[in-house]
Design a protein around this motif. Structure first.
Motif, short mmCIF file in Angstrom:
data_model
loop_
_atom_site.label_atom_id
_atom_site.label_comp_id
_atom_site.label_asym_id
_atom_site.label_seq_id
_atom_site.Cartn_x
_atom_site.Cartn_y
_atom_site.Cartn_z
N GLU A 5 4.24 -6.86 -0.82
CA GLU A 5 2.83 -6.51 -0.59
C GLU A 5 1.95 -7.74 -0.74
N ARG A 6 2.20 -8.56 -1.75
CA ARG A 6 1.41 -9.78 -1.93
C ARG A 6 1.57 -10.73 -0.75
N GLU A 7 2.81 -10.91 -0.31
CA GLU A 7 3.06 -11.79 0.84
C GLU A 7 2.36 -11.26 2.10
N MET A 8 2.47 -9.95 2.34
CA MET A 8 1.82 -9.37 3.51
C MET A 8 0.32 -9.49 3.42
N ALA A 9 -0.23 -9.25 2.24
CA ALA A 9 -1.68 -9.35 2.06
C ALA A 9 -2.15 -10.77 2.36
N GLN A 10 -1.38 -11.77 1.92
CA GLN A 10 -1.76 -13.16 2.19
C GLN A 10 -1.74 -13.45 3.68
N VAL A 11 -0.67 -13.05 4.36
CA VAL A 11 -0.54 -13.32 5.80
C VAL A 11 -1.61 -12.57 6.58
N VAL A 12 -1.78 -11.29 6.28
CA VAL A 12 -2.75 -10.47 7.01
C VAL A 12 -4.17 -10.98 6.77
N ALA A 13 -4.49 -11.37 5.54
CA ALA A 13 -5.82 -11.88 5.23
C ALA A 13 -6.06 -13.23 5.90
N SER A 14 -5.07 -14.09 5.89
CA SER A 14 -5.26 -15.42 6.48
C SER A 14 -5.44 -15.35 7.99
N GLU A 15 -4.84 -14.36 8.61
CA GLU A 15 -4.95 -14.20 10.06
C GLU A 15 -6.05 -13.21 10.45
N ILE A 17 -6.02 -9.93 10.35
CA ILE A 17 -5.36 -8.96 11.22
C ILE A 17 -5.79 -7.53 10.92
N GLY A 18 -5.90 -7.19 9.66
CA GLY A 18 -6.20 -5.82 9.27
C GLY A 18 -6.18 -5.71 7.77
N GLU A 19 -5.56 -4.63 7.27
CA GLU A 19 -5.49 -4.43 5.84
C GLU A 19 -4.11 -3.95 5.42
N VAL A 20 -3.76 -4.24 4.18
CA VAL A 20 -2.49 -3.84 3.60
C VAL A 20 -2.77 -2.76 2.56
N LEU A 21 -2.06 -1.64 2.67
CA LEU A 21 -2.21 -0.53 1.73
C LEU A 21 -0.90 -0.35 0.98
N ARG A 30 19.19 8.72 -3.74
CA ARG A 30 20.45 8.28 -4.35
C ARG A 30 20.22 7.46 -5.61
N GLY A 31 19.25 7.92 -6.42
CA GLY A 31 18.97 7.27 -7.69
C GLY A 31 18.20 5.97 -7.61
N ARG A 32 17.74 5.60 -6.42
CA ARG A 32 17.01 4.33 -6.26
C ARG A 32 15.53 4.60 -6.03
N GLU A 33 14.72 3.79 -6.68
CA GLU A 33 13.27 3.88 -6.48
C GLU A 33 12.92 3.42 -5.08
N ARG A 34 11.89 4.02 -4.48
CA ARG A 34 11.44 3.63 -3.16
C ARG A 34 9.92 3.50 -3.17
N GLU A 35 9.42 2.53 -2.42
CA GLU A 35 7.98 2.35 -2.28
C GLU A 35 7.67 2.05 -0.83
N GLN A 36 6.45 2.32 -0.45
CA GLN A 36 6.01 2.09 0.93
C GLN A 36 4.79 1.18 0.93
N VAL A 37 4.80 0.22 1.85
CA VAL A 37 3.66 -0.65 2.09
C VAL A 37 3.24 -0.44 3.53
N LEU A 38 1.96 -0.22 3.77
CA LEU A 38 1.45 0.07 5.10
C LEU A 38 0.49 -1.03 5.53
N VAL A 39 0.66 -1.50 6.76
CA VAL A 39 -0.25 -2.48 7.34
C VAL A 39 -1.03 -1.77 8.44
N LYS A 40 -2.36 -1.75 8.31
CA LYS A 40 -3.22 -1.16 9.34
C LYS A 40 -3.86 -2.30 10.12
N ALA A 41 -3.72 -2.25 11.44
CA ALA A 41 -4.26 -3.33 12.28
C ALA A 41 -4.63 -2.78 13.65
N GLN A 42 -5.54 -3.45 14.31
CA GLN A 42 -5.96 -3.06 15.65
C GLN A 42 -4.95 -3.51 16.71
#
Length: 76
Positions: A5-15, A17-21, A30-42
């Motif tokens: 998320e931090r890497e995407m926020a840096q790239v998206v902000a520098s360009e 492009i949109g926003e990172v949620l 299967r016992g593993r944690e999962r997370e979602q990162v969403l990039v909203k862009a035009q």
């Protein structure tokens, strides 16, 4: 997911492009944690390039931690 998320926020902000949620927690699978990162862009092409760059930056570190990254491109 936080590192990605931090890497995407840096790239998206520098360009300006949109926003990172997220990351937002998802259900466990299967016992593993999962997370979602969403990039909203035009402009899909710019967003895909930004995500590709961010994933490239963290991919090796993620595999060392036995984490998996999955990218789903789904325009809404």
């Amino acid at each position: 997911a936080r590192e990605l998320e931090r890497e995407m926020a840096q790239v998206v902000a520098s360009e300006e492009i949109g926003e990172v949620l997220g990351p937002a927690p998802l259900f466990k699978l299967r016992g593993r944690e999962r997370e979602q990162v969403l990039v909203k862009a035009q402009h899909r092409g710019q967003a895909v390039a930004a995500v590709r760059e961010a994933v490239g930056r963290v991919e090796r570190r993620a595999s060392q931690r036995r984490a998996q990254l999955t990218v789903d491109v789904a325009p809404q």
